[in-house]
Scaffold this active site. Structure first.
Site, PDB file in Angstrom:
ATOM      1  N   HIS A   1     -38.700  35.315  79.426  1.00 16.67           N
ATOM      2  CA  HIS A   1     -39.313  35.291  78.137  1.00 16.67           C
ATOM      3  C   HIS A   1     -38.879  34.286  77.416  1.00 16.67           C
ATOM      4  CE1 HIS A   1     -36.071  36.585  75.733  1.00 16.67           C
ATOM      5  NE2 HIS A   1     -35.631  37.578  76.419  1.00 16.67           N
TER       6      HIS A   1
ATOM      7  N   SER B   1     -31.284  39.480  79.765  1.00 13.12           N
ATOM      8  CA  SER B   1     -32.461  39.150  80.182  1.00 13.12           C
ATOM      9  C   SER B   1     -32.673  37.886  81.180  1.00 13.12           C
ATOM     10  CB  SER B   1     -33.222  38.468  78.806  1.00 13.12           C
ATOM     11  OG  SER B   1     -33.588  39.445  78.201  1.00 13.12           O
TER      12      SER B   1
ATOM     13  N   ASP C   1     -27.924  52.697  89.035  1.00 11.32           N
ATOM     14  CA  ASP C   1     -26.583  52.615  89.681  1.00 11.32           C
ATOM     15  C   ASP C   1     -25.696  53.054  88.603  1.00 11.32           C
ATOM     16  OD1 ASP C   1     -24.160  50.898  90.330  1.00 11.32           O
ATOM     17  OD2 ASP C   1     -25.758  50.249  91.613  1.00 11.32           O
TER      18      ASP C   1
END
Length: 448
Positions: free
Chosen positions: A270, A412, A397
């Site tokens: 992004h 991110s 996990d």
């Protein structure tokens, strides 16, 4: 009396005739209302169907040259797919290639591209009404290196960014707001009296040099260039001000997503937005730097976690040059240091039709070493409307859940890998559940 008796039957027949006429008119009006309602319902149905198809189907599909790709589109109704160009073949369930097939709902079909290029595929509802035209790009098979390593990011804005306006205490003790209604949050000041600015210090110098004389600001506003005249105010401290809060750079920590075989990189998934304006920063230049993760704050319900660290700004720690900051990520050219850090096996690019619900992996070095952590993809949005939130996944996990609680700020850009292909990158975390996150299709990053 006789005349009256003769008139009565006549008047009764006339009443019956009028009553029948009124009844016919009522039935006619009722039929018209029913017919009008049916037409309106049909029109609303087709409008709703058109909107659904337009919003849920992608504008573009990428298929690898020479590979037969199986695709399933989220169609609710029986539809016809049609391609006129012979370089792309459609396959029906009986696996007979042709230029036109009919499918029902999510029934899978195949596409075979014989030659690289762009082609058009029409989607017709019930085989009658064209509701969507999709671009089919036949591409060469691509390989990239999934990274998952943290990097420091520095961006220099193109012009001086206005983040807001404020009041100034003038030399006579009055509070004034000279930029109010003139400059806007999100404006970029490019020049003062024709002199191009390189940073906010030059803006301050130019305003002080003008004193109380009118200045002309060259302002970029939503890609439109404006010439704005303003008169600086002499402040109580003896300086001259426009009454605007400005910024010319921004920095932060993110994760490197991929390095292609030509040395180009993509990160974050992004764009980097200004914290005050909310808009993606329009950049003049930028760079990647080495960073060291110093601590991790686990995510909790309502409070996303964060990865904190130190960015080392020096020529010797620069990892690459940033050339673009877009809504799908930060992109540029890698230096030798980044190429060494990212040295790992290249994987083929997985396109949106390759992404399915089920097991996948998230690659991250949040623990200090690059690892692949197990996640479960729970939803895939094939449309083009949610470019940075096309994938919904949940961290399963136990090691990553223990370490971070799931997805935290700074992750991110972490690569998402499924069936041996790089399919996307992490973009956002669910605020109320840090074990869940959003991802972007890798093809959206590669087509920036």
């Amino acid at each position: 009396m006789q005349d009256m008796q003769q008139e009565i039957p006549f008047s009764q027949e006339e009443g019956r005739s009028k009553g029948q006429s009124k009844g016919k008119n009522k039935r006619g009006r009722k039929r018209k209302r029913v017919l009008g309602g049916a037409v309106l319902s049909a029109a609303l149905f087709f409008c709703a169907a058109w909107y659904y198809v337009d919003q849920t189907l992608p504008d573009r599909l990428n298929i690898v040259e020479g590979h037969e790709e199986e695709i399933s589109l989220p169609l609710l109704f029986s539809s016809t797919l049609e391609i006129e160009d012979q370089q792309v073949s459609l396959g029906n369930p009986s696996n007979i290639p042709q230029d036109k097939i009919r499918i029902a709902g999510r029934e899978p079909f195949t596409l075979l591209g014989r030659q690289e290029g762009s082609y058009q595929m029409e989607v017709k509802l019930f085989g009658l009404v064209k509701v969507k035209e999709m671009q089919v790009d036949v591409v060469d098979e691509s390989y990239v290196i999934p990274c998952g390593i943290p990097v420091g990011i520095y961006l220099k804005s193109r012009g001086v960014l206005v983040i807001g306006t404020g009041k100034v205490e003038s030399i006579d003790g009055m509070e004034v707001e000279p930029a109010y209604g003139i400059l806007r949050s999100g404006d970029y000041i490019e020049a003062v009296n024709g002199r191009t600015l390189s940073d906010k210090e030059e803006l301050v110098e130019a305003v002080n040099a003008a004193g109380t004389r009118k200045v002309t600001l060259t302002v970029r506003r939503e890609q439109e260039q404006l010439e704005i005249a303003m008169t600086p105010v002499e402040a109580s401290d003896g300086t001259y001000k426009l009454g605007a809060w400005v910024r010319d750079d921004t920095q932060g920590i993110g994760t490197m997503t991929y390095l292609d075989l030509n040395g180009n990189f993509g990160a974050l998934g992004h764009g980097i937005s200004d914290t005050d304006t909310g808009g993606v920063v329009e950049i003049e230049s930028g760079a990647l730097y080495e960073t060291q993760i110093m601590g991790i704050e686990k995510g909790e319900s309502g409070a996303p976690g964060v990865m904190s660290g130190v960015i080392y700004y020096s020529p010797g720690t620069q990892l690459g040059q940033i050339t673009a900051n877009t809504d799908t990520g930060v992109f540029g050219v890698a230096g030798d240091g980044l190429k060494e850090l990212a040295a790992s096996q290249a994987l083929p690019v997985g396109y949106r039709q390759d992404v399915t619900t089920g097991p996948a992996y998230l690659r991250s070095s949040v623990s200090g070493e690059v690892r692949d952590y197990q996640v479960e993809i729970t939803k895939v949005d094939y449309s083009s409307s949610h470019r940075t939130k096309s994938i919904v996944f949940q961290v399963t996990d136990p090691d990553l859940l223990t370490l971070t609680g799931g997805v935290i700020q700074g992750m991110s850009g972490s690569p998402l890998i499924q069936n041996g292909k790089l399919i996307g990158a992490v973009t956002h975390v669910f605020v109320q559940d840090s074990a869940k996150g959003y991802g972007i299709f890798i093809e959206n990053m590669l087509s920036h």
